[in-house]
Design an enzyme around this catalytic site. Structure first.
Site, PDB file in Angstrom:
ATOM      1  N   GLY A  65       7.053  -2.844   4.594  1.00 48.71           N
ATOM      2  CA  GLY A  65       6.219  -3.218   5.731  1.00 48.71           C
ATOM      3  C   GLY A  65       6.679  -2.539   7.007  1.00 48.71           C
ATOM      4  O   GLY A  65       7.615  -1.731   6.996  1.00 48.71           O
TER       5      GLY A  65
ATOM      6  N   GLU B  20       9.408  -5.500  -6.296  1.00 42.97           N
ATOM      7  CA  GLU B  20       8.624  -6.253  -5.308  1.00 42.97           C
ATOM      8  C   GLU B  20       9.102  -7.709  -5.259  1.00 42.97           C
ATOM      9  O   GLU B  20       9.241  -8.351  -6.296  1.00 42.97           O
ATOM     10  CB  GLU B  20       7.133  -6.180  -5.698  1.00 42.97           C
ATOM     11  CG  GLU B  20       6.209  -7.140  -4.998  1.00 42.97           C
ATOM     12  CD  GLU B  20       6.159  -6.971  -3.480  1.00 42.97           C
ATOM     13  OE1 GLU B  20       5.952  -5.843  -3.003  1.00 42.97           O
ATOM     14  OE2 GLU B  20       6.337  -7.984  -2.775  1.00 42.97           O
TER      15      GLU B  20
ATOM     16  N   HIS C 153     -29.564   8.346  -8.097  1.00 40.92           N
ATOM     17  CA  HIS C 153     -29.083   8.469  -9.477  1.00 40.92           C
ATOM     18  C   HIS C 153     -28.801   9.935  -9.788  1.00 40.92           C
ATOM     19  O   HIS C 153     -29.602  10.790  -9.436  1.00 40.92           O
ATOM     20  CB  HIS C 153     -30.143   7.943 -10.451  1.00 40.92           C
ATOM     21  CG  HIS C 153     -29.760   8.170 -11.884  1.00 40.92           C
ATOM     22  ND1 HIS C 153     -28.833   7.381 -12.521  1.00 40.92           N
ATOM     23  CD2 HIS C 153     -30.155   9.115 -12.778  1.00 40.92           C
ATOM     24  CE1 HIS C 153     -28.680   7.829 -13.768  1.00 40.92           C
ATOM     25  NE2 HIS C 153     -29.466   8.887 -13.943  1.00 40.92           N
TER      26      HIS C 153
ATOM     27  N   VAL D 272       0.828  -1.203   0.000  1.00 35.50           N
ATOM     28  CA  VAL D 272       0.000   0.000   0.000  1.00 35.50           C
ATOM     29  C   VAL D 272       0.868   1.261   0.000  1.00 35.50           C
ATOM     30  O   VAL D 272       0.669   2.175  -0.818  1.00 35.50           O
ATOM     31  CB  VAL D 272      -0.930   0.006   1.242  1.00 35.50           C
ATOM     32  CG1 VAL D 272      -1.774   1.259   1.266  1.00 35.50           C
ATOM     33  CG2 VAL D 272      -1.801  -1.234   1.246  1.00 35.50           C
TER      34      VAL D 272
END
Ligand SMILES: Cc1cc2nc3c(=O)[nH]c(=O)nc-3n(C[C@H](O)[C@H](O)[C@H](O)COP(=O)(O)OP(=O)(O)OC[C@H]3O[C@@H](n4cnc5c(N)ncnc54)[C@H](O)[C@@H]3O)c2cc1C
Length: 476
Positions: A282, A214, A455, A194
């Site tokens: 992390g 990663e 809507h 994140v």
């Protein structure tokens, strides 16, 4: 010496909320926090979230989104602007203003709720009858505070990378990444979680060439993989983020530039050179300075304080909440644990369902989910049905110029009870609450399908996804 019914250690979203709730319930409450402001010259309440986490990152995401929109989206609305310039220092100044306002707001809330706010590092000393004794160290000046109940909410710190030291000059953690006053031409990010994705997005939008490395071969492994794959496509193909999965880091050298040597998933050795490198692999629980050992406060082998399902530690009347204990490292999880613990101390019976805690990633498009993913349901052998609907044909999304993304609802094959809601699209950070409320009330997909949705709104896509579970989508 000061005695309190409840002493909270840490004033992040876990601790400050626990302190306010305890005070509301009539307890004499103190909250001790060691956090300081960016300049390092004054206390700053709010912990990671307000100072160097959730709030400042969202401020930068908004600024960078405006800059990107002015360059790329305004023309389609018939708006012509001159040369669009970007001032990183100004963006940081705005972010700092928001942080100062919000951290100051907690000070006000403490005063309003009669929470005694103490500055310093708190550590366990021992027991005095029914009271736990803590030492509070305010820059060398030491005092003792006693509390019948202690709530430990000391949060987390960035996980270090053994290959390189973080100096917050060239190699940055979240704090450094939130304070760059110049746009790095080439930015490396270690970790596509994140924080890595949000920080990568900010600097990518304002002109950095961003490469994210990663270790996991799976992109956003915790997310539903249909949504994760769609996100990967947008981030890489449309936004130009370079994301390398399955990478093994070999060596990092930091000098004028930061050089990263790594092996790709295909086994190729590569070297990349960056102006700045963000390390976002992390976070680790923070029990530093607590002197937990002195009183035998139990930690697990990863350093988390061990708690039961109700945040009780192994010590009587010592509780722990938020990032320093098991469970998702999310501000709202920390806060809700804080409320629940204060209420338990008051003899109430609150309940926190970890399965209905929402997750959000504030990229563009945003990603949000609650409950189980399809992968989890398959692994658990649960029979389910699903309905999906897209934002592409949603009128409100088109008007916003953000007509992309998907909502997916997973429901039990027999009972129709909602098991998971997964979204990628505009403002899904807000839309996910419908899924959370639905799951908290054990709603079926039919319940959502039969609710009138205004809507034109983005929420009509949630409605359509619910209709699609029963194969009766009206616009699909
Ligand atoms: C860049 C970034 C973005 C994030 N974005 C989001 C987001 O959008 N949404 C979300 O839900 N979460 C987000 N998070 C995670 C979120 O910040 C944490 O989950 C949350 O702050 C945890 O709250 P906490 O109260 O447990 O601890 P913290 O917020 O870490 O607070 C702990 C406090 O305790 C103090 N302390 C520590 N030890 C002592 C001691 N011995 N004595 C006194 N005080 C002490 C610290 O100084 C600190 O003030 C983000 C994190 C980062 C880094």
């Amino acid at each position: 010496m000061s005695q309190f019914d409840v002493v909270v250690i840490g004033a992040g979203p876990g601790g400050y909320i626990a302190a306010i709730r305890a005070a509301q319930l009539g307890f004499k409450t103190a909250c001790i926090d060691a956090g300081v402001n960016k300049a390092g010259d004054a206390p700053a309440l709010g912990g990671t979230c307000l100072n160097v986490g959730c709030i400042p990152s969202k401020a930068l995401l908004q600024s960078s989104e405006h800059f990107h929109a002015a360059q790329h989206d305004f023309a389609a609305h018939g708006i012509t602007v001159g040369e669009v310039k970007f001032d990183a220092a100004k963006m940081i100044e705005r972010k700092d203003g928001i942080v100062t306002k919000l951290t100051g707001g907690i000070k006000f809330l403490f005063q309003k709720n009669k929470v005694t706010s103490l500055f310093g590092t708190a550590s366990f000393v021992g027991k005095n009858g029914d009271f736990w004794q803590l030492e509070v160290d305010d820059r060398g000046e030491k005092t003792t505070v006693e509390g019948k109940h202690i709530i430990v909410a000391t949060g987390s710190t960035p996980r270090p990378l053994p290959l390189v030291d973080i100096d917050n000059v060239n190699v940055l953690d979240n704090e450094g990444a939130l304070n760059l006053t110049e746009v790095p031409a080439k930015l490396g990010v270690i970790g596509a979680g994140v924080i890595g994705l949000e920080m990568g997005s900010v600097w990518n939008r304002v002109g950095s060439e961003v490469t994210i490395l990663e270790a996991s071969p799976v992109f956003l492994a915790a997310a539903d993989q249909q949504i994760a794959k769609e996100a990967f496509k947008y981030f890489t193909r449309e936004q130009g983020l370079k994301i390398e999965l399955g990478v093994k880091l070999n060596k990092i050298t930091s000098g004028e530039k930061v050089t990263v040597e790594f092996t790709t998933a295909k086994g190729e050795a590569q070297t990349a050179e960056f102006d700045k490198l963000i390390v976002a692999i992390g976070r680790v629980p923070n029990t530093h300075g607590l002197n937990a050992e002195a009183v035998g406060l139990q930690k697990d082998d990863r350093g988390f304080i061990v708690v039961d399902g109700e945040c009780r530690t192994n010590l009587p009347n010592v509780w722990a909440i938020g990032d320093v204990v098991r469970g998702p490292m999310l501000a709202h999880k920390a806060s809700d644990e804080g409320v629940a613990v204060a209420e338990r101390i008051a003899g109430q019976k609150p309940h926190l369902d970890f399965n209905t805690i929402p997750w959000v990633i504030y990229t563009d498009p945003e990603i949000a989910w609650v409950g189980k993913t399809e992968e989890q349901l398959k692994a658990e052998g649960v029979e389910y049905k699903k309905g999906t609907s897209g934002f592409a044909a949603n009128g409100r999304a088109m008007g916003l110029g953000k007509a992309k993304g998907t909502v997916k609802i997973l429901a039990d094959a027999k009972t129709d009870r909602i098991l998971g809601v997964h979204m990628i699209g505009p403002m899904v950070s807000e839309l996910i609450t419908e899924g959370v409320v639905g799951m908290e009330f054990s709603a079926s997909s039919e319940d959502i399908a039969r609710i009138v949705h205004a809507h034109p709104t983005l929420s009509e896509v949630v409605h359509e996804a619910a209709l699609a579970v029963d194969k009766r989508a009206l616009h699909g």
